[in-house]
Design an enzyme around this catalytic site. Structure first.
Site, PDB file in Angstrom:
ATOM      1  N   LYS A   1      44.320 -21.461 -27.060  1.00 20.19           N
ATOM      2  CA  LYS A   1      44.650 -22.292 -25.898  1.00 20.19           C
ATOM      3  C   LYS A   1      43.650 -22.076 -24.784  1.00 20.19           C
ATOM      4  O   LYS A   1      43.402 -22.939 -23.965  1.00 20.19           O
ATOM      5  CB  LYS A   1      46.052 -21.933 -25.384  1.00 20.19           C
ATOM      6  CG  LYS A   1      47.165 -22.343 -26.321  1.00 20.19           C
ATOM      7  CD  LYS A   1      48.532 -21.837 -25.841  1.00 20.19           C
ATOM      8  CE  LYS A   1      49.617 -22.218 -26.837  1.00 20.19           C
ATOM      9  NZ  LYS A   1      50.921 -21.608 -26.523  1.00 20.19           N
TER      10      LYS A   1
ATOM     11  N   LYS B   1      45.324  -6.954 -22.474  1.00 21.17           N
ATOM     12  CA  LYS B   1      45.777  -7.796 -21.362  1.00 21.17           C
ATOM     13  C   LYS B   1      45.653  -7.063 -20.039  1.00 21.17           C
ATOM     14  O   LYS B   1      45.277  -7.653 -19.024  1.00 21.17           O
ATOM     15  CB  LYS B   1      47.226  -8.253 -21.563  1.00 21.17           C
ATOM     16  CG  LYS B   1      47.380  -9.346 -22.610  1.00 21.17           C
ATOM     17  CD  LYS B   1      48.790  -9.913 -22.562  1.00 21.17           C
ATOM     18  CE  LYS B   1      48.992 -10.990 -23.624  1.00 21.17           C
ATOM     19  NZ  LYS B   1      50.375 -11.487 -23.631  1.00 21.17           N
TER      20      LYS B   1
ATOM     21  N   LYS C   1      39.009 -17.471 -33.331  1.00 19.34           N
ATOM     22  CA  LYS C   1      40.207 -18.252 -33.610  1.00 19.34           C
ATOM     23  C   LYS C   1      40.354 -19.385 -32.599  1.00 19.34           C
ATOM     24  O   LYS C   1      40.036 -19.202 -31.422  1.00 19.34           O
ATOM     25  CB  LYS C   1      41.434 -17.333 -33.484  1.00 19.34           C
ATOM     26  CG  LYS C   1      42.240 -17.223 -34.747  1.00 19.34           C
ATOM     27  CD  LYS C   1      43.313 -16.171 -34.630  1.00 19.34           C
ATOM     28  CE  LYS C   1      44.488 -16.617 -33.793  1.00 19.34           C
ATOM     29  NZ  LYS C   1      45.641 -15.709 -33.880  1.00 19.34           N
TER      30      LYS C   1
END
Ligand code: TRP
Length: 341
Positions: free
Chosen positions: A202, A111, A199
Site C-alpha cells: 500500500k 515500525k 512485495k
C-alpha cells in the site's frame, strides 16, 4: 469443522497483492471451514489515525471483503472494535506474554525505528504498537481458531500467539486452542510492478507499482504495459534472475488458474505477456468491481451485514473470554434477582 480466523488492517485500498495473496484464499476457505474475518481497526490505531479517515477506511474495508466474495451468510464478517471482548482478552494476554517476547518482535522493531526516524506522524511510538501482538493473539484465541491464514510477515506474531496460548493453558488449565499458521505459497506473492524484488504494498514508493483492485481498467492496463522487466527477451519463469517477468507470469497464472511456469510456455514476447496479463487481471477484477458498485448503492445493506457479523462474533467471543476469566480466577459476576418495590 476447522475454525479459521484472519484480519486485515483498514488502511488504504486493497491491491492485487492483498487479493491474490490473501483475500482470494479467504473466499475459498469460507466454504470448507467455519471462517471468521475482521477489519482490525483496533490494530490500526497503534499508529495515529485521522478519525474521519479511520471510519471511512473501516467501512471501505468491509465493503471490499464482501466484494471479493466473502459471503456474510457463509462466514462471519465483522469489525474488530464491535466485539469488545477482543480488548478484554488482550489484557489477560498482556499479563501472560513477557516483555522480552514482545521486544523480540521484528515488526515492532521496524515500525518503532521508522517512527523514531520521523516517517510517522508525530514521531510517536505508542505503547499499543508494542503490545499489538497480545491483541492479535486475542483475536485468534477468542475464536478457538485452528488455522490462521497470514502473510509471511506475520509468522512471528503467530508463533508468539502459540507460545502465549500454551503458557496460559499450562498455568490455568486447558483453555485455548493452539492455532496453526497457514502461510500462502510463494506463487501467491505479488511483487511491485516497478520494483519487482519488493512485495506489492500500500505504501509503495511508486504508485505505478501497485494495482488497486477497484482501479479503472485503463489505469490497470497502463501499469502492466509499463511494468519493469529486463533487457533479455526470453519469457521464462525464474524469479531470481528475471523477477519482473516472473511476477507477470505468476499474476497471469493466478488470474487464469495456471502455474506461472505453465503460463510461460505460451509466450515469446514481453509485450503480449503484458497485455494478456492486464486483460486477465481486468477480467478477474470485473465481478469484484460490480459487487462493490452494488454495495456502494445500498449503504443500509452494508450496515446490516456489519451488524449481523458483530452479533455472530460476539456470541462466540463471550464464551471464550468467560472461560479464560474463570480459569484465571476472576470472581464470576452473579446476577441478582431484581428487588421489586
Ligand atoms: N497483524 C496483521 C497484519 O498486520 C493483522 C491482524 C490482526 C491479524 N489480527 C489478526 C491477522 C489476527 C490474522 C489474525 O497483517
Amino acid at each position: 469443522m476447522t475454525r479459521v480466523l484472519s484480519g486485515i488492517q483498514p488502511t488504504g485500498d486493497v491491491h492485487l497483492g492483498n487479493y491474490l495473496g490473501a483475500l482470494r484464499q479467504w473466499a475459498i476457505d469460507q466454504h470448507d471451514a467455519d471462517a471468521f474475518y475482521c477489519a482490525v481497526d483496533l490494530h490500526a490505531v497503534t499508529i495515529q489515525q485521522d478519525p474521519e479517515q479511520l471510519r471511512s477506511a473501516t467501512l471501505g474495508t468491509m465493503a471490499t471483503l464482501v466484494s471479493v466474495g466473502l459471503d456474510p451468510e457463509v462466514c462471519t464478517l465483522f469489525v474488530q472494535s464491535h466485539v469488545p471482548q477482543h480488548t478484554e482478552l488482550s489484557w489477560l494476554l498482556e499479563c501472560t506474554v513477557s516483555l522480552g517476547e514482545l521486544r523480540r518482535m521484528t515488526q515492532f522493531k521496524d515500525k518503532a525505528a521508522r517512527a523514531e526516524g520521523g516517517d510517522q506522524r508525530g514521531d510517536h511510538v505508542s505503547a499499543g504498537l508494542f503490545t499489538y501482538p497480545a491483541l492479535m493473539a486475542a483475536d485468534i484465541l477468542i475464536y478457538d481458531a485452528d488455522r490462521v491464514p497470514v502473510g509471511d510477515d506475520q509468522r512471528q506474531h503467530l508463533e508468539l500467539t502459540r507460545d502465549v496460548a500454551q503458557r496460559f493453558n499450562s498455568r490455568y488449565g486447558d483453555t485455548f486452542v493452539i492455532p496453526d499458521a497457514a502461510i500462502p505459497t510463494v506463487g501467491a506473492r505479488v511483487m511491485d510492478l516497478q520494483n519487482p524484488t519488493a512485495k506489492m504494498s500500500k505504501s509503495s514508493e511508486s504508485p505505478q507499482g501497485s494495482v488497486g483492485i477497484f482501479e479503472d481498467p485503463a489505469h490497470v492496463a497502463r501499469k502492466f504495459t509499463r511494468a519493469v522487466t529486463d533487457s533479455e527477451s526470453e519469457v521464462r519463469y525464474d524469479p531470481e534472475v528475471k523477477p519482473g517477468v516472473s511476477n507477470l507470469l505468476s499474476i497471469l497464472g493466478a488470474a487464469t488458474g495456471r502455474s506461472a511456469a505453465d503460463a510461460a510456455a505460451s509466450y515469446s514476447q514481453y509485450g503480449v505477456l503484458k497485455t494478456d496479463t492486464a486483460d486477465a487481471v481486468i477480467a478477474m477484477l470485473e465481478p469484484i468491481k460490480a459487487k462493490k458498485a452494488e454495495l456502494d448503492a445500498d449503504p443500509a445493506e452494508l450496515a446490516r451485514i456489519i451488524a449481523v457479523g458483530a452479533d455472530k462474533a460476539e456470541a462466540v467471543a463471550c464464551v471464550t473470554v468467560a472461560r479464560a476469566k474463570e480459569a484465571m480466577g476472576f470472581l464470576p459476576k452473579q446476577p441478582q434477582p431484581k428487588v421489586s418495590a
